[in-house]
Write a protein that holds these residues in place. Sequence first.
Motif, short mmCIF file in Angstrom:
data_model
loop_
_atom_site.label_atom_id
_atom_site.label_comp_id
_atom_site.label_asym_id
_atom_site.label_seq_id
_atom_site.Cartn_x
_atom_site.Cartn_y
_atom_site.Cartn_z
N LYS A 387 22.62 -37.62 -82.93
CA LYS A 387 22.46 -39.01 -82.51
C LYS A 387 23.53 -39.91 -83.13
CE LYS A 387 17.51 -39.07 -81.43
NZ LYS A 387 16.22 -39.76 -81.68
N GLN A 388 24.13 -39.46 -84.22
CA GLN A 388 25.15 -40.26 -84.88
C GLN A 388 26.32 -39.34 -85.27
OE1 GLN A 388 22.16 -39.72 -86.46
NE2 GLN A 388 20.94 -41.56 -85.97
N GLU A 443 29.08 -37.48 -82.68
CA GLU A 443 27.95 -37.96 -81.89
C GLU A 443 27.96 -37.20 -80.57
OE1 GLU A 443 26.14 -42.12 -79.97
OE2 GLU A 443 28.05 -42.11 -81.05
#
Length: 621
Positions: A387-388, A443
């Motif tokens: 997600k990051q 990501e």
Amino acid sequence: MSTDQTPDFLASPATRRQLLTMAAVGGAGVAAVAAAGPATAATGRGPGTNGEVVRLTVLGTTDLHGNVLNWDYFKNAEFTDSRSNDIGVAKASSIIKAVKAEVGAERTLTIDAGDTIQGTPLAYYFAKIDPITGGSMHPMAAAMNQVGYDAAALGNHEFNYGLDTLRVFEKQCNFPLLSANSVDWNTGAPVFKPWIIKTIKLPDTKAIKVGILGLVTPGVAIWDAANVEGKVRFPGIVEQAKVMVPRLKAAGADVVIVSCHSGDNGASSWGDALPYVENASALLAQEVPGIDAILVGHAHLEIPQRYVTNTATGKQVLLSEPLYWGMRVTRMSIDVQKVRGQWQVVHSEAKLYNSNVAPEDPAVTGAVAASHAKVLTYVNSVIGTSKQAMSAATSRYEDTAAMDFINYVQGLTVKAALAGTPQADLPVLSIAAPFNKAAAIPEGNVTVRDVAGLYIFDNTLIGIVLTGQQVKDYLEQSAWYFQQRSGAGPYTPEQVTNAVTPLAPGGTPDYNYDIMGGLDKALTYDIDIAKDLGSRIANLSYAGAPIDLSAQFVIAINNYRQSGGGNFPHVKTAPVVYNRQIEIRQLIIDWVTANKVIDAAAFSSMDWKLVSNGLPVTITG
């Protein structure tokens, strides 16, 4: 192409000479070697008479670490660094074959000083994913066979995958693996060939017998204890050479070359954990009579040419260490002269070649092409998403999600294994070091290659028990990594990190800086770089309260550290509560494969920071 064929690009004498001239980086010049002639020195009296001088050439590599091609598997691109180095056996092979063609293969020996089968996804794949114990050919064996090595010493990393894998690799090599100080646990007899004698036969003169002795740093006993305990012991390098060199001479060796997987500075990373020296090559030259030259390895440094005087004989012993991963090739020139009918070394010199000017040898690239393709498919396969984005670029001096992720997976693994044991309710902490500044989890899609770059060593996971006081002691030593600075900065990373210490006279390496974090609850602390060593850890807390110095904690730690690497306090004698010998890198890959989604919000928090006299330190650059 067979090992004795010359690649097309080396067919022309002018091309060979041009390549070697461009590649020369230190020591004796090419012109000086050429002036001596391919067979005898200019002062020679002619074949077969006393006074004849013959020049032998010894070519050497070391610390290849699974690098065959000039390829970075973590970046999925051609290798490059800030110094324009190239890597790999294929490029080194072109240098080696050019020299052989120039001076004559019949008077040339090619050796390696160890650490060959660990270090890249290419090496890992054929140890663990498609293991050579199941019938696959190891690409390092295939590559080195094409080069035409005469012998290779074992390095400490040869033992990383266990003795079964090492024995299969040994069988696949067309040259012997040497280790005089890898001995049977009970009998003390060498379990690998300790040495070989190569006979140089030249026209119209007496044959020259060159002995090659292999030695490995005894740290294997610490770093791979799980693989060698009860099976193989590792006496000291100097101690074992004092036994073996006389035997080699008695067997008829006119010249003695040592391929020594041990640096030259006399330092050890394990303190007093072993009664032997880790980097003993210079001591070897100084203390053991009868050695003519030493190919140095292990330290990953560059020594074009160094002479050490033997205290017993007054003789100058030549040392040379080429840079790791095939970046350099050592060329030793050994002049021998007939004295009362016996060959004696009368002169020696060395230089290094830089592989970055050489093309890759097609014989080597062809031998590993299929293996390389398999590994590219493996490392570029998508196993999850993040997600990051998480970068390790600043992990040496600030808390990052990348290091938190490693500690998270390590902690989870140990905690799950403790279920149902007496330690099940103990709080779990974990340590990780910033091995690779270039590591980054993007990501979006995450591949095996992304995760492998986050943890580039083949360390396995262990769980030990420490008290709160021992945790503090451990962190105090980790804080030795930072240079002492008074004031909040701003500083560059180079002004703050890699401090020179009694344990690290050349500067503390990144891999000896450990970051500690809590699994279920936060472990928080400040590192005050204005303070003296031993007094830098401030505000050490667990679960929001000052840590209980008498409380017990389970620490997820790697095998290198737990077995004494870096000489951190308490860990060697701490109770071991988890040890399944599973590589940490594979645990992280397996976690991503199983969980599919990486969400830093689940494991990342700001737990530690650098301060100077209590004020936060600013680092830029």
